[in-house]
Write an enzyme that holds these catalytic residues in place. Structure first.
Site, PDB file in Angstrom:
ATOM      1  N   ARG A  91     -10.544  37.208  93.652  1.00  0.00           N
ATOM      2  CA  ARG A  91      -9.215  37.795  93.882  1.00  0.00           C
ATOM      3  C   ARG A  91      -8.158  36.726  94.138  1.00  0.00           C
ATOM      4  NH1 ARG A  91     -12.876  41.301  96.432  1.00  0.00           N
ATOM      5  NH2 ARG A  91     -12.738  40.152  98.382  1.00  0.00           N
ATOM      6  N   ARG A 147     -26.446  35.101  88.296  1.00  0.00           N
ATOM      7  CA  ARG A 147     -25.535  35.857  89.169  1.00  0.00           C
ATOM      8  C   ARG A 147     -26.274  37.043  89.773  1.00  0.00           C
ATOM      9  NH1 ARG A 147     -21.501  36.924  92.630  1.00  0.00           N
ATOM     10  NH2 ARG A 147     -19.741  38.094  91.814  1.00  0.00           N
ATOM     11  N   TYR A 153     -25.841  46.089  85.200  1.00  0.00           N
ATOM     12  CA  TYR A 153     -25.921  45.780  83.782  1.00  0.00           C
ATOM     13  C   TYR A 153     -27.379  45.561  83.363  1.00  0.00           C
ATOM     14  CZ  TYR A 153     -20.921  45.415  84.501  1.00  0.00           C
ATOM     15  OH  TYR A 153     -19.619  45.688  84.849  1.00  0.00           O
ATOM     16  N   GLN A 180     -20.071  33.383  81.392  1.00  0.00           N
ATOM     17  CA  GLN A 180     -20.991  34.409  81.886  1.00  0.00           C
ATOM     18  C   GLN A 180     -21.402  35.331  80.736  1.00  0.00           C
ATOM     19  OE1 GLN A 180     -19.942  38.003  84.304  1.00  0.00           O
ATOM     20  NE2 GLN A 180     -21.020  36.911  85.922  1.00  0.00           N
TER      21      GLN A 180
END
Length: 372
Positions: A321, A236, A189, A107
């Site tokens: 997670r 993404r 971002y 990424q």
């Protein structure tokens, strides 16, 4: 996913093709910042062990990695810029190939205004579409919690250079053994900063109308695709995500326009998370505007993931997670075993604790067998 009928988990373990990426199963390891890079912003032996432990995933999307020095914002995050960083990542991808059949994608994460000089190189600076600081703070090893910088607005003539940094980073990622790259266009971002009017108040060809605000992301994806092939490039998204002081009054229009523009490129996939905005179905939104494969993300367990795939909502599901404390997540899902929880206090701390020391099922069994 409770509205979907119960289904077998078998769908999770079927192979699938995402562009040029061949996945042995539909279980994806989502990218997660873990702040373990060394003093040279390179991954080390811990990274090789960490990703190698999780190599049964059909696809590993490695953590957000800066494509140029100005793109670093957080402490101990890696880059893919210097020869040393490329060599270090090559050792990581080699370990993954040795341990399993996972495809690997890196990424690319340029944080833009979400940065502090205390975490950047001396010759780096914080840049963004406009000179508007994000409200909030981030952690620095040297100064603790510090406010995010007021960025310098990029000159129009500089933007091509930022995009070139992404293009070169994609080439570097391939040289490091990755099968592709993913453009991080969420979490406040740089690409998302260009998308939204709250952070982009430019009056040139990269700001103002929605058609101009999407231009940076479109041109970056075109550059990445030209460098390594569109079938090796992912995107993404999290429509409506307010993280890092972002506000989108009409995410359906924003992301609909963006996806309409990039759909003809033939990207490998879009990885999309559930929207935190009530009433917005991010999965359906992306499906309406993008004809390629979808990786669904956020809050899935094994049953929910299998249901979503069976219902045609996406081609694969990414887990974040659950992969932290379950290095053998694929095996645990296949055997429908209980999933371990993770220790939040060690998410971003240096060292092996809370990173590579979570046991797999086989480790637990051997420990139990050795007890008197």
């Amino acid at each position: 996913m409770s509205s979907l009928a119960p289904t077998s988990l078998d769908r999770l373990f079927e192979p699938v093709q995402l562009g040029e990426l061949r996945l042995a199963n539909r279980i994806v390891m989502a990218p997660m910042t873990r702040s373990r890079a060394d003093a040279f912003d390179a991954p080390g032996d811990l990274h090789a062990a960490y990703y190698g432990q999780r190599a049964d995933a059909g696809l590993i999307v490695a953590e957000g990695t800066y494509p140029s020095p100005d793109g670093k914002g957080y402490c101990r995050t890696p880059g893919i810029v210097t020869p040393q960083q490329v060599d270090a990542w090559r050792r990581v991808t080699a370990q993954v190939r040795q341990q399993g059949a996972a495809s690997t994608v890196l990424q690319l994460m340029h944080v833009g205004r979400v940065a502090s000089r205390h975490n950047q190189a001396a010759d780096a600076e914080t840049v963004a579409p406009s000179a508007i600081a994000a409200r909030g703070s981030l952690f620095s090893d040297t100064h603790g919690m510090v406010p995010m910088e007021v960025p310098r607005a990029l000159e129009t003539t500089e933007i091509a250079g930022v995009i070139e940094g992404y293009r070169q980073a994609a080439l570097n990622a391939r040289a490091a053994g990755f099968d592709g790259v993913e453009l991080h266009c969420s979490s406040g971002y740089l690409p998302m900063q260009f998308l939204l009017a709250c952070s982009n108040q430019r009056q040139d060809g990269y700001g103002g109308s929605l058609a101009k605000r999407i231009r940076f992301v479109v041109e970056t994806l075109e550059a990445l695709s030209g460098a390594i092939g569109a079938g090796r490039v992912g995107l993404r998204l999290i429509p409506g995500n307010p993280y890092n002081d972002m506000q989108d009054d009409d995410p359906a229009a924003t992301y609909g326009a963006l996806l309409d523009a990039v759909d003809p490129l033939g990207l490998a996939y879009v990885q999309v998370s559930r929207s935190p905005q009530p009433g917005l179905d991010a999965f359906a939104l992306v499906r309406r505007h993008f004809r390629g494969p979808l990786i669904l993300n956020d809050g899935f367990d094994g049953q929910g993931a299998a249901q979503a795939i069976a219902a045609g909502l996406g081609e694969a599901v990414s887990f974040a997670r659950h992969f932290i404390a379950n290095p053998d997540l694929v095996e645990r899902l296949r055997e429908q075993r209980a999933l371990a929880g993770f220790d939040r206090s060690t998410l971003y701390t240096p060292g092996a604790r809370g990173y590579t020391d979570y046991p797999a099922l086989g480790d637990i069994a051997r420990t139990q067998e050795c007890r008197p």
